[in-house]
Design a protein around this motif. Structure first.
Motif, PDB file in Angstrom:
ATOM      1  N   GLU A 190       0.804  -1.223   0.000  1.00  0.00           N
ATOM      2  CA  GLU A 190       0.000   0.000   0.000  1.00  0.00           C
ATOM      3  C   GLU A 190       0.835   1.270   0.000  1.00  0.00           C
ATOM      4  O   GLU A 190       0.397   2.307  -0.503  1.00  0.00           O
ATOM      5  CB  GLU A 190      -0.939   0.009   1.221  1.00  0.00           C
ATOM      6  N   ASN A 191       2.023   1.197   0.547  1.00  0.00           N
ATOM      7  CA  ASN A 191       2.815   2.407   0.736  1.00  0.00           C
ATOM      8  C   ASN A 191       3.920   2.560  -0.303  1.00  0.00           C
ATOM      9  O   ASN A 191       5.097   2.676   0.016  1.00  0.00           O
ATOM     10  CB  ASN A 191       3.397   2.422   2.147  1.00  0.00           C
ATOM     11  N   VAL A 192       3.514   2.583  -1.553  1.00  0.00           N
ATOM     12  CA  VAL A 192       4.453   2.883  -2.637  1.00  0.00           C
ATOM     13  C   VAL A 192       4.477   4.393  -2.840  1.00  0.00           C
ATOM     14  O   VAL A 192       3.522   5.097  -2.493  1.00  0.00           O
ATOM     15  CB  VAL A 192       4.057   2.172  -3.945  1.00  0.00           C
ATOM     16  N   PRO A 193       5.550   4.938  -3.404  1.00  0.00           N
ATOM     17  CA  PRO A 193       5.573   6.368  -3.703  1.00  0.00           C
ATOM     18  C   PRO A 193       4.444   6.745  -4.662  1.00  0.00           C
ATOM     19  O   PRO A 193       4.076   5.968  -5.537  1.00  0.00           O
ATOM     20  CB  PRO A 193       6.949   6.560  -4.354  1.00  0.00           C
ATOM     21  N   GLN A 194       3.914   7.935  -4.496  1.00  0.00           N
ATOM     22  CA  GLN A 194       2.797   8.403  -5.312  1.00  0.00           C
ATOM     23  C   GLN A 194       3.239   9.570  -6.194  1.00  0.00           C
ATOM     24  O   GLN A 194       3.651  10.612  -5.682  1.00  0.00           O
ATOM     25  CB  GLN A 194       1.642   8.828  -4.410  1.00  0.00           C
ATOM     26  N   PRO A 195       3.159   9.407  -7.508  1.00  0.00           N
ATOM     27  CA  PRO A 195       3.626  10.465  -8.413  1.00  0.00           C
ATOM     28  C   PRO A 195       2.811  11.747  -8.324  1.00  0.00           C
ATOM     29  O   PRO A 195       3.367  12.847  -8.275  1.00  0.00           O
ATOM     30  CB  PRO A 195       3.496   9.831  -9.802  1.00  0.00           C
ATOM     31  N   GLY A 196       1.485  11.618  -8.325  1.00  0.00           N
ATOM     32  CA  GLY A 196       0.620  12.792  -8.345  1.00  0.00           C
ATOM     33  C   GLY A 196      -0.446  12.656  -9.407  1.00  0.00           C
ATOM     34  O   GLY A 196      -0.922  11.552  -9.694  1.00  0.00           O
ATOM     35  N   TYR A 197      -0.781  13.771 -10.032  1.00  0.00           N
ATOM     36  CA  TYR A 197      -1.878  13.802 -11.001  1.00  0.00           C
ATOM     37  C   TYR A 197      -1.576  14.882 -12.036  1.00  0.00           C
ATOM     38  O   TYR A 197      -1.130  15.984 -11.681  1.00  0.00           O
ATOM     39  CB  TYR A 197      -3.187  14.117 -10.273  1.00  0.00           C
ATOM     40  N   VAL A 198      -1.792  14.557 -13.298  1.00  0.00           N
ATOM     41  CA  VAL A 198      -1.640  15.529 -14.372  1.00  0.00           C
ATOM     42  C   VAL A 198      -2.931  15.529 -15.184  1.00  0.00           C
ATOM     43  O   VAL A 198      -3.260  14.530 -15.834  1.00  0.00           O
ATOM     44  CB  VAL A 198      -0.439  15.208 -15.291  1.00  0.00           C
ATOM     45  N   GLY A 199      -3.674  16.616 -15.121  1.00  0.00           N
ATOM     46  CA  GLY A 199      -4.938  16.703 -15.834  1.00  0.00           C
ATOM     47  C   GLY A 199      -4.750  16.666 -17.342  1.00  0.00           C
ATOM     48  O   GLY A 199      -3.722  17.106 -17.868  1.00  0.00           O
ATOM     49  N   TYR A 259      -6.497   2.159  -5.940  1.00  0.00           N
ATOM     50  CA  TYR A 259      -5.556   3.190  -6.398  1.00  0.00           C
ATOM     51  C   TYR A 259      -4.113   2.706  -6.276  1.00  0.00           C
ATOM     52  O   TYR A 259      -3.341   2.777  -7.239  1.00  0.00           O
ATOM     53  CB  TYR A 259      -5.773   4.458  -5.570  1.00  0.00           C
ATOM     54  N   THR A 260      -3.737   2.189  -5.120  1.00  0.00           N
ATOM     55  CA  THR A 260      -2.359   1.724  -4.962  1.00  0.00           C
ATOM     56  C   THR A 260      -2.104   0.474  -5.797  1.00  0.00           C
ATOM     57  O   THR A 260      -0.982   0.254  -6.257  1.00  0.00           O
ATOM     58  CB  THR A 260      -2.032   1.463  -3.482  1.00  0.00           C
ATOM     59  N   ALA A 261      -3.147  -0.327  -6.024  1.00  0.00           N
ATOM     60  CA  ALA A 261      -2.992  -1.480  -6.913  1.00  0.00           C
ATOM     61  C   ALA A 261      -2.698  -1.012  -8.331  1.00  0.00           C
ATOM     62  O   ALA A 261      -1.852  -1.588  -9.032  1.00  0.00           O
ATOM     63  CB  ALA A 261      -4.250  -2.343  -6.894  1.00  0.00           C
ATOM     64  N   ALA A 262      -3.374   0.066  -8.758  1.00  0.00           N
ATOM     65  CA  ALA A 262      -3.122   0.622 -10.091  1.00  0.00           C
ATOM     66  C   ALA A 262      -1.713   1.205 -10.191  1.00  0.00           C
ATOM     67  O   ALA A 262      -1.066   1.108 -11.233  1.00  0.00           O
ATOM     68  CB  ALA A 262      -4.164   1.688 -10.418  1.00  0.00           C
ATOM     69  N   LEU A 263      -1.233   1.803  -9.108  1.00  0.00           N
ATOM     70  CA  LEU A 263       0.138   2.305  -9.082  1.00  0.00           C
ATOM     71  C   LEU A 263       1.139   1.168  -9.270  1.00  0.00           C
ATOM     72  O   LEU A 263       2.097   1.284 -10.040  1.00  0.00           O
ATOM     73  CB  LEU A 263       0.419   3.017  -7.756  1.00  0.00           C
ATOM     74  N   ARG A 264       0.908   0.065  -8.577  1.00  0.00           N
ATOM     75  CA  ARG A 264       1.834  -1.064  -8.681  1.00  0.00           C
ATOM     76  C   ARG A 264       1.777  -1.710 -10.060  1.00  0.00           C
ATOM     77  O   ARG A 264       2.805  -2.151 -10.597  1.00  0.00           O
ATOM     78  CB  ARG A 264       1.530  -2.101  -7.583  1.00  0.00           C
ATOM     79  N   THR A 265       0.586  -1.757 -10.648  1.00  0.00           N
ATOM     80  CA  THR A 265       0.453  -2.304 -12.005  1.00  0.00           C
ATOM     81  C   THR A 265       1.245  -1.458 -12.991  1.00  0.00           C
ATOM     82  O   THR A 265       1.964  -1.980 -13.847  1.00  0.00           O
ATOM     83  CB  THR A 265      -1.024  -2.360 -12.419  1.00  0.00           C
TER      84      THR A 265
END
Length: 216
Positions: A35-44, A72-78
Motif C-alpha cells: 500500500e505504501n508505494v511512492p505516489q507520483p501525483g496527477y496531471v490533468g 488506487y495503490t494497486a493501479a500504481l503497482r500495475t
C-alpha cells in the motif's frame, strides 16, 4: 522555460518504483511494495493549456478515502511493473473516481474561482512517500525527494505558476521554483488565521493564478 520530452507512463512508473529513501533518511518513512508505494501525483488531461501546478507536503495516510486507496495503490503497482499507456489510463480512471473529493481543491485551493477544473491542473507533493501519522518529512527525506523527483517534474511540467498547499511545502520547495523563474504563491492553512486573513490569502492566490494564466 521549455518542456522536457516525457512519457508519462514511464515517468509515473519511475516514481512508483523509487527506493532511494530508507529508514536512514527518516524513521517515520512509510515505504513498502504494497500500500505504501511512492505516489507520483496527477496531471490533468488539459494541463498544458493552463500549466497551474499545485504542490503539497506528502501523501497522507488513508482516512475517509480508505475504500478508494486499495484499487488506487494497486493501479500504481500495475503501472510500476508495466509502464504502458493502458496501465496509465487505468490509473487515471482510479484517480478520477475519487480525486473530486480530495480536500486539496475546494477547501484548500479555490479551483472554480481561478476559472479552472481538475482537468486543467497538475498536482504533486514535495515528498512522494507517506509518513507514519502524517508526520512532517525529515530534512534528509525532503532534500532527497526534491532532487530526485520534484526538480525533474518542474522541468517536465514547466508550470506558469506553482501554488503551494501550506507553508511547509513553500518553505521546503520554493528555492528550485524561484531559481527557474516560476511564479509561486501559497495557500496559508494555519489554524490561527482569522476569517478575514483566510479570505485575504485566498484572494491573493486567485489573483496570482489569474495573472499567471493571462501572462501565458
Amino acid at each position: 522555460m521549455t518542456h522536457v520530452p516525457i512519457s508519462w507512463p514511464r515517468e509515473f512508473a519511475r516514481v512508483v518504483r523509487c527506493a532511494s529513501c530508507t529508514k536512514a533518511h527518516s524513521a517515520k518513512l512509510l515505504r513498502d511494495d504494497a500500500e505504501n508505494v511512492p505516489q507520483p501525483g496527477y496531471v490533468g488531461a488539459n494541463y498544458e493549456a493552463h500549466r497551474v501546478l499545485l504542490v503539497g507536503q506528502n501523501p497522507g495516510t488513508p482516512k475517509s478515502l480508505s475504500a478508494e486507496d486499495l484499487p488506487y495503490t494497486a493501479a500504481l503497482r500495475t503501472l510500476r511493473d508495466n509502464p504502458s499507456e493502458g496501465a496509465y489510463e487505468q490509473l487515471r480512471i482510479q484517480l478520477e473516481s475519487f480525486i473530486v473529493r480530495w480536500p486539496v481543491h475546494g477547501n484548500y485551493f479555490p479551483l472554480r474561482e481561478c476559472g479552472l477544473s481538475l482537468e486543467d491542473i497538475a498536482y504533486t507533493n514535495v515528498v512522494r512517500c507517506r509518513t507514519q501519522g502524517d508526520a512532517a518529512p525529515s530534512r534528509a527525506l525532503t532534500d532527497n525527494c526534491v532532487v530526485t523527483h520534484f526538480e525533474r517534474w518542474l522541468d517536465v511540467l514547466a508550470p506558469r505558476i506553482v501554488v503551494f498547499i501550506g507553508k511547509w511545502a513553500a518553505d521546503h520547495a520554493r528555492e528550485p521554483v524561484a531559481s527557474r523563474g516560476i511564479a509561486f504563491v501559497y495557500m496559508n492553512r494555519q489554524r490561527s488565521l482569522s476569517g478575514a486573513e483566510r479570505r485575504a490569502n485566498r484572494d491573493a492566490v486567485v489573483a496570482a493564478v489569474l495573472t499567471a494564466r493571462a501572462s501565458g
